[in-house]
Design a protein around this motif. Sequence first.
Motif, PDB file in Angstrom:
ATOM      1  N   ARG A  95      -7.105  12.099  -2.967  1.00 52.00           N
ATOM      2  CA  ARG A  95      -8.553  11.931  -2.973  1.00 52.00           C
ATOM      3  C   ARG A  95      -8.988  10.687  -3.731  1.00 52.00           C
ATOM      4  NH1 ARG A  95      -7.854  17.241  -2.299  1.00 52.00           N
ATOM      5  NH2 ARG A  95      -9.129  18.123  -0.669  1.00 52.00           N
ATOM      6  N   PHE A  96      -8.318   9.603  -3.494  1.00 51.70           N
ATOM      7  CA  PHE A  96      -8.741   8.350  -4.082  1.00 51.70           C
ATOM      8  C   PHE A  96      -9.416   7.509  -3.031  1.00 51.70           C
ATOM      9  CE2 PHE A  96      -5.602   8.274  -7.768  1.00 51.70           C
ATOM     10  CZ  PHE A  96      -6.616   8.554  -8.655  1.00 51.70           C
ATOM     11  N   LEU A  97     -10.557   6.967  -3.352  1.00 51.96           N
ATOM     12  CA  LEU A  97     -11.274   6.146  -2.385  1.00 51.96           C
ATOM     13  C   LEU A  97     -11.046   4.686  -2.720  1.00 51.96           C
ATOM     14  CD1 LEU A  97     -14.702   7.912  -2.155  1.00 51.96           C
ATOM     15  CD2 LEU A  97     -12.999   7.721  -0.382  1.00 51.96           C
ATOM     16  N   SER A  98     -10.598   3.922  -1.750  1.00 51.15           N
ATOM     17  CA  SER A  98     -10.468   2.498  -2.007  1.00 51.15           C
ATOM     18  C   SER A  98     -10.635   1.693  -0.732  1.00 51.15           C
ATOM     19  CB  SER A  98      -9.110   2.191  -2.623  1.00 51.15           C
ATOM     20  OG  SER A  98      -8.971   0.796  -2.732  1.00 51.15           O
ATOM     21  N   LEU A  99     -11.680   0.868  -0.722  1.00 49.02           N
ATOM     22  CA  LEU A  99     -11.871  -0.052   0.394  1.00 49.02           C
ATOM     23  C   LEU A  99     -10.726  -1.041   0.471  1.00 49.02           C
ATOM     24  CD1 LEU A  99     -15.589  -1.172   0.276  1.00 49.02           C
ATOM     25  CD2 LEU A  99     -14.393  -0.164   2.201  1.00 49.02           C
ATOM     26  N   LEU A 134      -7.751  -0.512   0.256  1.00 51.09           N
ATOM     27  CA  LEU A 134      -6.596   0.012   0.989  1.00 51.09           C
ATOM     28  C   LEU A 134      -6.759  -0.181   2.488  1.00 51.09           C
ATOM     29  CD1 LEU A 134      -5.809   3.414  -0.772  1.00 51.09           C
ATOM     30  CD2 LEU A 134      -4.326   1.439  -0.646  1.00 51.09           C
ATOM     31  N   SER A 135      -7.945  -0.620   2.924  1.00 47.86           N
ATOM     32  CA  SER A 135      -8.193  -0.658   4.367  1.00 47.86           C
ATOM     33  C   SER A 135      -7.333  -1.694   5.066  1.00 47.86           C
ATOM     34  CB  SER A 135      -9.666  -0.912   4.649  1.00 47.86           C
ATOM     35  OG  SER A 135     -10.015  -2.179   4.157  1.00 47.86           O
ATOM     36  N   SER A 136      -6.876  -2.681   4.355  1.00 44.10           N
ATOM     37  CA  SER A 136      -5.982  -3.641   4.992  1.00 44.10           C
ATOM     38  C   SER A 136      -5.009  -4.198   3.974  1.00 44.10           C
ATOM     39  CB  SER A 136      -6.784  -4.775   5.614  1.00 44.10           C
ATOM     40  OG  SER A 136      -5.911  -5.828   5.961  1.00 44.10           O
ATOM     41  N   VAL A 193      -8.236 -10.135   4.099  1.00 42.96           N
ATOM     42  CA  VAL A 193      -9.237  -9.088   3.882  1.00 42.96           C
ATOM     43  C   VAL A 193      -9.487  -8.894   2.388  1.00 42.96           C
ATOM     44  CG1 VAL A 193      -9.750  -6.653   4.230  1.00 42.96           C
ATOM     45  CG2 VAL A 193      -8.671  -7.946   6.048  1.00 42.96           C
ATOM     46  N   ARG A 251       0.802  -1.224   0.000  1.00 41.84           N
ATOM     47  CA  ARG A 251       0.000   0.000   0.000  1.00 41.84           C
ATOM     48  C   ARG A 251       0.834   1.273   0.000  1.00 41.84           C
ATOM     49  NH1 ARG A 251      -3.822  -0.927   4.902  1.00 41.84           N
ATOM     50  NH2 ARG A 251      -1.967  -1.974   5.676  1.00 41.84           N
TER      51      ARG A 251
END
Lengths: 465, 527
Positions: free
Chosen positions: A61-65, A67-69, A74, A50
């Motif tokens: 401003r990039f959204l990514s689930l 990246l959460s783990s 996951v 990551r």
Amino acid sequence: MTERWGRVLGTDLRSLALFRTALGAYLCWDLLVRMQVMSSLYSDDGYLPRDARLALERIPRFLSLHLSSGSALVQLILFLAALYFSLALTVGYRTRFCAIGSWILFVSMHTRNPIVDGLADDVLLGLLFWAMFVPLNARWSLDGALNGDHLRRDNSNASVGVFALLLQVCFVYWFTDTVQSRELFPALGWMSPETLALLKVVGPALVFVPVATGAIRLAVVTTFVALHLTAAIEANAPSPALICALSWSLFLPKTFWDAVARPFGQFSLQHALDRSVEWLRATVKTWPAWFHRRLASKPAAREPGVLQRAIVLSSLALVLAGYASNASASRFRLPRPVAAVAMAAQLGQPWSPPPLPKADGWYVVEGVRENGQRMDLLHGGPLDWAKPSEVGTVFGNFRLQRFMRSLLEPEMAKNRSYFAGSFCQQWNTLVTGPSRLAKVYVNYMQGQPDGTHKKLFLLEYPCPK
Amino acid sequence: MTTTTLPDTAAVPPGAPEPDDLPEVDPPPPAIVSLDLRSLALFRMVFGFVILLDLLARIPEIPVFYTDSGAVPREFMFSTIRSWGGYSLQFMSGAWPVQLAFFLVMVAVISCFIVGYRTRTSAVLAWLLIMSMQGRNPYILHGGDDVIRILMFWCIFAPLNARWSIDAALNRDKPLLPVSNASWGAQALMFQLCFIYLSTAVWKVHPVWLTEGSAIYYALHLTQFAKPFGTWLAQFPHLLQLMTWATWGLEFFGPFLLFIPVRTGWFRLLAMVSFMGLHLGIFLTMAIGLFPWICMAAWIMVMPSMVWDWVDRWYPRLSPSVRAFIERTRAGVAATLVPFFARFKTPPAPRENLGLAGGVFVGAYALIVFAINFQTLPVVKGKVPGLMAFAEALLGLHQKWAMFAPYPMPKDGWYQVVGTQPGGRKLDIWNGGIPPTMAQPDVIKSYRDVRWNKYLNAVTFDEFAFLRPYFGSYLCRSWNASHTGPSRVDHISINYIMRINPKPGQPFPPRSTDVLYQQNCPRQPLQ
């Protein structure tokens, strides 16, 4: 009058259903291909952890689930969720919900590792976005059959959402440059750029001609699908031509469906589906009550409300503004917050450049053990510099091949160590003592104009103790 | 039981059968394993309210602690963590609007928890989101955050919504549950609470706590924590010695007061009042944010039924105007909240206990967690099997209650960030741009708040030196964003004005300047 314009700006519900099924099946296949190399491409133990991903672009401003783990577990959960949504989309079960889920997870996946994606995925994300706003489940769906509302409405359908989805199909032609069109129509290589450009502008526009719409659409669909499919069959990868061919199913006119349905009479596809759903309902009545209740209460396809229309229209404006600001000649720029929203939703983005020319070369990864023994880490056994029988298939998986090709680019140089490091990790968790892996050398055998191959030394990586 | 007359949102409707009239009532469970549902409900509201305050206090600090342009960007987190410990939904984005959205969702979820709307779902969501928030930036967490995260997990399984909740108010057709509750979840909550104190007492097995009795002396000489009252108390070393021993004794023996089979109510009341007194004392002497309030809220859960009986008995004796006021407030709250939530699908009714599967899960998990934490205590020093440790870490239940243990740190000081301006003038940009001085500032204020305090303390330790470059860039960026031209700074030096506090009775050494980090500020602001 209204009905006619509905036919011109909208499409047939059965075309939407065919599109839904094809799209869902494509998504399933795409996910399965990625899942083969999931931990290499999407986890922190892989080739693009990551922190390396964030270092690729300083755009926060990039959204990514995804990246959460960094854990592969996951990632697996997220991929399985996406697979469930895609399967449900194929059969039309909880369609709206699953379309939204698919869009979120595909955008998120794309944002996590954009290197392995290309023009085909750009086209796909655009189609997936508008798919959230159209009645995909009005025909041939579990939703429709369970609610019994498929008989209520006329087959033709026009709404801002459907219109936007149809336009998106055209945007692929209107807003791609000449190089990208070569990727879409490899069979038309003989055409001059001007003729090709004319074809790209006029061809898709013909579907909105108000007279003889059905006949014209059928002709345009046949032409484009034929052009794309010849290209898609040649490519052994998800080519943009395939997804474009798939999207043309949206324009199949009413006349086509009526002609197809006639010879079968009672035994139409819808009829067969209804019968199987009736059987299913009778069966589930004997199952536990909570399960039965869940299956029975399906949301029906609803007419879009004011809010939905507003979202569709503003998104359409955003997409158009995005394309306008991407054009090299234009000096128009979106305000920063608006651009951030467009970027996060992957709307109106510049289309991906075509992939690098087919690699004439192959990787040789050399491992040196603590005891000095050398080995070939990619194939196992002693080091082999000879050309593999099929150069393109060293990494097997298409997404992985794409990643490895981009790893050759100079700006990716600092990410090569993750690739090398993964070999250390794989070996040294299993092996200890003098046969531990001590160093990894990454080489690339690059094709030369004279047909020979030159060894290109990329990296020396000492394994951590 | 008697129907309660406290302000509540779920009063018994007129005509509902009194529990005494019910045909058959199971005998109440033994007092030593049960909790009162009214205490659990009050615990839910106060605990939720403290969490809400904590969330609201974090919102102004979102840019610093939760975005990519702050002091702990994702890039830094990703390069330092590689495991489950680093799981967070908030890694989704580094932009403040997205982080703010997360906090607003959390505020909404906690509000539902407080009023008891779909309490179990709210608790699950709250626990997930809290875990996520803590995973995004662990450098600003204190022991109270562990208490919140872990108790919230056990809250999922406890019947917190049986009284004074929207869930109960919207299910008035169901019979009220008996007040005395010995459910799996309630017991897990109670055991967890006890475990915190028992284990912190074990961590504190050290001469400073046990024989010298100087722990509170050291703690109150930490200028970054000591409030004026604490500083005043610090001049009585013998009193501090007694307080140290009393604190350790209460922490070690206090939890056992909950399980005495005779006069259980009185002993529980004693335990509750003593522990609340301890935390109130800490609040009066030390600035450690909401930590004392979190613990005080937690102790509400053991409040014995007899307190509620007293309330019932005393309530009619209140003056009519006071009662009228209470009734009006109660009715007002109920009239606002209940119709609002009644518009949605009716939530499930409160349940007395989990089913067998849930019970086995909670029981097994509680055993794993408590066994591991027992194993990791300093006196036991056992090995934890990898799978068990994973099972615990997966749900964020890892815990180490080593606050001021084995002894309070003797190192103390405050920060000074000396910025050099283009003209050569030096100024302390951390403390508001004053000329650098060794004079003691208002130390608590100079640490800003408890989040900054934890972060800045981490920065002082060499093992967390990797935080310093990011802190340095943040300081340059934030000062130069509002100071341009000659008032900007070109170079900063992060200094810690420190001393090591001596044993009681010995003279204090002079303070020294520890230069933690120096850097040049980039010419152009980064963002």
